[in-house]
Motif scaffolding. Structure first.
Motif, PDB file in Angstrom:
ATOM      1  N   LEU A   1       0.835  -1.203   0.000  1.00  0.00           N
ATOM      2  CA  LEU A   1       0.000   0.000   0.000  1.00  0.00           C
ATOM      3  C   LEU A   1       0.871   1.254   0.000  1.00  0.00           C
ATOM      4  O   LEU A   1       0.554   2.243  -0.667  1.00  0.00           O
ATOM      5  CB  LEU A   1      -0.913   0.000   1.228  1.00  0.00           C
ATOM      6  CG  LEU A   1      -2.045  -1.033   1.221  1.00  0.00           C
ATOM      7  CD1 LEU A   1      -2.607  -1.201   2.626  1.00  0.00           C
ATOM      8  CD2 LEU A   1      -3.148  -0.622   0.246  1.00  0.00           C
TER       9      LEU A   1
ATOM     10  N   LEU B   1     -13.365  -1.470   6.925  1.00  0.00           N
ATOM     11  CA  LEU B   1     -12.514  -0.313   7.229  1.00  0.00           C
ATOM     12  C   LEU B   1     -13.312   0.980   7.300  1.00  0.00           C
ATOM     13  O   LEU B   1     -13.073   1.843   8.150  1.00  0.00           O
ATOM     14  CB  LEU B   1     -11.403  -0.173   6.180  1.00  0.00           C
ATOM     15  CG  LEU B   1     -10.265  -1.192   6.201  1.00  0.00           C
ATOM     16  CD1 LEU B   1      -9.256  -0.869   5.101  1.00  0.00           C
ATOM     17  CD2 LEU B   1      -9.567  -1.244   7.556  1.00  0.00           C
ATOM     18  N   LYS B   2     -14.286   1.139   6.434  1.00  0.00           N
ATOM     19  CA  LYS B   2     -15.066   2.381   6.349  1.00  0.00           C
ATOM     20  C   LYS B   2     -16.179   2.455   7.394  1.00  0.00           C
ATOM     21  O   LYS B   2     -16.754   3.524   7.618  1.00  0.00           O
ATOM     22  CB  LYS B   2     -15.692   2.507   4.958  1.00  0.00           C
ATOM     23  CG  LYS B   2     -14.710   2.561   3.814  1.00  0.00           C
ATOM     24  CD  LYS B   2     -15.396   2.488   2.458  1.00  0.00           C
ATOM     25  CE  LYS B   2     -16.269   3.696   2.199  1.00  0.00           C
ATOM     26  NZ  LYS B   2     -16.814   3.697   0.826  1.00  0.00           N
TER      27      LYS B   2
ATOM     28  N   VAL C   1     -11.378   6.446   1.552  1.00  0.00           N
ATOM     29  CA  VAL C   1     -10.782   5.134   1.819  1.00  0.00           C
ATOM     30  C   VAL C   1     -10.630   4.396   0.491  1.00  0.00           C
ATOM     31  O   VAL C   1     -11.628   4.080  -0.167  1.00  0.00           O
ATOM     32  CB  VAL C   1     -11.647   4.303   2.785  1.00  0.00           C
ATOM     33  CG1 VAL C   1     -10.963   2.961   3.081  1.00  0.00           C
ATOM     34  CG2 VAL C   1     -11.917   5.065   4.076  1.00  0.00           C
TER      35      VAL C   1
ATOM     36  N   HIS D   1      -9.597   0.965  -0.871  1.00  0.00           N
ATOM     37  CA  HIS D   1      -9.375  -0.322  -0.205  1.00  0.00           C
ATOM     38  C   HIS D   1      -9.760  -1.512  -1.076  1.00  0.00           C
ATOM     39  O   HIS D   1     -10.413  -1.370  -2.113  1.00  0.00           O
ATOM     40  CB  HIS D   1     -10.160  -0.361   1.111  1.00  0.00           C
ATOM     41  CG  HIS D   1     -11.659  -0.335   0.930  1.00  0.00           C
ATOM     42  ND1 HIS D   1     -12.489  -1.313   1.420  1.00  0.00           N
ATOM     43  CD2 HIS D   1     -12.477   0.559   0.317  1.00  0.00           C
ATOM     44  CE1 HIS D   1     -13.750  -1.028   1.132  1.00  0.00           C
ATOM     45  NE2 HIS D   1     -13.757   0.104   0.457  1.00  0.00           N
ATOM     46  N   LYS D   2      -9.335  -2.687  -0.613  1.00  0.00           N
ATOM     47  CA  LYS D   2      -9.702  -3.945  -1.277  1.00  0.00           C
ATOM     48  C   LYS D   2     -10.052  -4.978  -0.217  1.00  0.00           C
ATOM     49  O   LYS D   2      -9.265  -5.226   0.694  1.00  0.00           O
ATOM     50  CB  LYS D   2      -8.545  -4.475  -2.143  1.00  0.00           C
ATOM     51  CG  LYS D   2      -8.923  -5.739  -2.919  1.00  0.00           C
ATOM     52  CD  LYS D   2      -9.929  -5.429  -4.001  1.00  0.00           C
ATOM     53  CE  LYS D   2     -10.670  -6.677  -4.496  1.00  0.00           C
ATOM     54  NZ  LYS D   2     -11.760  -7.112  -3.574  1.00  0.00           N
ATOM     55  N   THR D   3     -11.225  -5.550  -0.359  1.00  0.00           N
ATOM     56  CA  THR D   3     -11.697  -6.546   0.590  1.00  0.00           C
ATOM     57  C   THR D   3     -11.368  -7.961   0.124  1.00  0.00           C
ATOM     58  O   THR D   3     -11.000  -8.186  -1.034  1.00  0.00           O
ATOM     59  CB  THR D   3     -13.219  -6.434   0.767  1.00  0.00           C
ATOM     60  OG1 THR D   3     -13.841  -6.601  -0.521  1.00  0.00           O
ATOM     61  CG2 THR D   3     -13.607  -5.084   1.338  1.00  0.00           C
TER      62      THR D   3
ATOM     63  N   ASP E   1      -9.776  -6.690   4.938  1.00  0.00           N
ATOM     64  CA  ASP E   1      -9.867  -5.397   4.253  1.00  0.00           C
ATOM     65  C   ASP E   1      -8.524  -4.692   4.411  1.00  0.00           C
ATOM     66  O   ASP E   1      -7.970  -4.639   5.515  1.00  0.00           O
ATOM     67  CB  ASP E   1     -10.986  -4.538   4.835  1.00  0.00           C
ATOM     68  CG  ASP E   1     -11.517  -3.485   3.856  1.00  0.00           C
ATOM     69  OD1 ASP E   1     -10.974  -3.395   2.736  1.00  0.00           O
ATOM     70  OD2 ASP E   1     -12.465  -2.759   4.215  1.00  0.00           O
ATOM     71  N   VAL E   2      -8.008  -4.181   3.301  1.00  0.00           N
ATOM     72  CA  VAL E   2      -6.726  -3.465   3.332  1.00  0.00           C
ATOM     73  C   VAL E   2      -6.902  -2.180   2.530  1.00  0.00           C
ATOM     74  O   VAL E   2      -7.652  -2.148   1.553  1.00  0.00           O
ATOM     75  CB  VAL E   2      -5.580  -4.317   2.743  1.00  0.00           C
ATOM     76  CG1 VAL E   2      -5.558  -5.709   3.367  1.00  0.00           C
ATOM     77  CG2 VAL E   2      -5.672  -4.428   1.220  1.00  0.00           C
ATOM     78  N   GLY E   3      -6.233  -1.111   2.953  1.00  0.00           N
ATOM     79  CA  GLY E   3      -6.403   0.108   2.180  1.00  0.00           C
ATOM     80  C   GLY E   3      -5.640   1.305   2.698  1.00  0.00           C
ATOM     81  O   GLY E   3      -4.876   1.221   3.674  1.00  0.00           O
TER      82      GLY E   3
END
Length: 303
Positions: A199, A230-231, A240, A242-244, A259-261
């Motif tokens: 990231l 995350l949100k 945000v 991100h990718k789940t 979840d990363v972002g």
């Protein structure tokens, strides 16, 4: 004799005072300890293994839980696959407007998520840019497999990650293979620490041109997936990208809720965060609430 003893006491007093001063934790240390305590409270709710890493990219401040352990990525791996394809675009090997034929035989199984398959059941010619949108924004398994092939396969994706000094993310199998054997997902893993490093590379523009970076960030920001992760507990206007990633549940055990972002803080700094909830016995709302609360805690700590 009395004077000699007094002299020794006075001589040792500064040393003792310095030791006492050194032993006292600093305000920064206390703050980090408090942050860890808050995070630990939420990880226990997952009834499974939780890994997370978070870094404020502009300052280097960071925290992690099981940061160097391996966690199954599931659809999070579409993020590095997307980066690898966009690197091909930057090299002039393909273009976003280039049409790619997708045969219906390439579609993932009916039990897997694929809006592309559902909308075009007989296959079609699709723009590479649209395939990226399907894969990254909509987490489409069929589109992801086509893109992985376009990138040169798993080894090409891994070579790209290695060029960015990312060594603890493994992209080994197609989505179709993931859907055929529950155990395969564990071969496609990442450590929270290295996912944050990827990231960071994206945010800093390493490995992608400015245009490709902007395109991928837009896809990750526009994604409708994971609104409660995350949100979930952040202010509505928070940006945000991100990718789940999500697995199914087998024998009351859910292998992956992830979840990363990149979260933009109110002061303009960027928080890179990766949260993986693995092998959990908790229900979906609880697993997602763990991710949302971890994100909220670090957001409030560094905002």
């Amino acid at each position: 004799m009395l004077k000699s003893r007094l002299f020794i006491v006075l001589l040792l007093l500064p040393v003792w005072s310095a030791a006492q001063h050194t032993a006292a934790p600093s305000a920064k240390t206390k703050s980090l300890q408090n942050l860890r305590q808050q995070l630990d409270q939420y990880t226990q709710l997952a009834q499974g293994r939780v890994g997370m890493a978070a870094t404020v990219l502009e300052t280097g401040e960071s925290v992690s839980i099981r940061g160097d352990e391996r966690f199954p990525m599931q659809s999070v791996y579409k993020f590095p696959i997307g980066m690898a394809v966009l690197h091909q675009v930057d090299q002039g090997k393909v273009t976003l407007d280039q049409l790619c034929h997708v045969d219906k035989s390439e579609y993932v199984g009916r039990q897997q998520h694929s809006p592309l398959r559902d909308s075009l059941p007989n296959g079609s010619d699709i723009r590479i840019g649209d395939l990226l949108r399907y894969a990254v924004s909509q987490s489409d398994g069929s589109a992801s497999d086509v893109l992985m092939h376009l990138a040169g396969g798993p080894m090409a994706v891994m070579a790209y990650l290695k060029s960015l000094a990312i060594r603890n993310i493994r992209v080994m199998n197609t989505e179709k293979e993931l859907g055929q054997d529950n155990a395969v997902q564990y071969a496609n893993w990442a450590t929270p620490t290295d996912m944050v490093s990827l990231l960071k590379a994206l945010q800093q523009g390493r490995g992608l041109s400015p245009a490709s970076r902007a395109f991928l960030l837009r896809l990750m920001t526009e994604t409708p997936t994971g609104p409660n992760r995350l949100k979930g507990l952040l202010p509505p206007a928070t940006v945000v990208a991100h990718k789940t990633g999500s697995s199914g549940t087998l024998a009351n055990l859910t292998a992956a809720t992830n979840d990363v972002g990149l979260i933009t803080l109110p002061n303009g700094h960027h928080l890179a965060i990766a949260v993986f909830v693995s092998d959990s016995k908790a229900d979906t709302p609880t697993r997602e609430a763990v991710i949302a609360n971890l994100a909220k805690v670090v957001w409030e700590h560094w905002r």
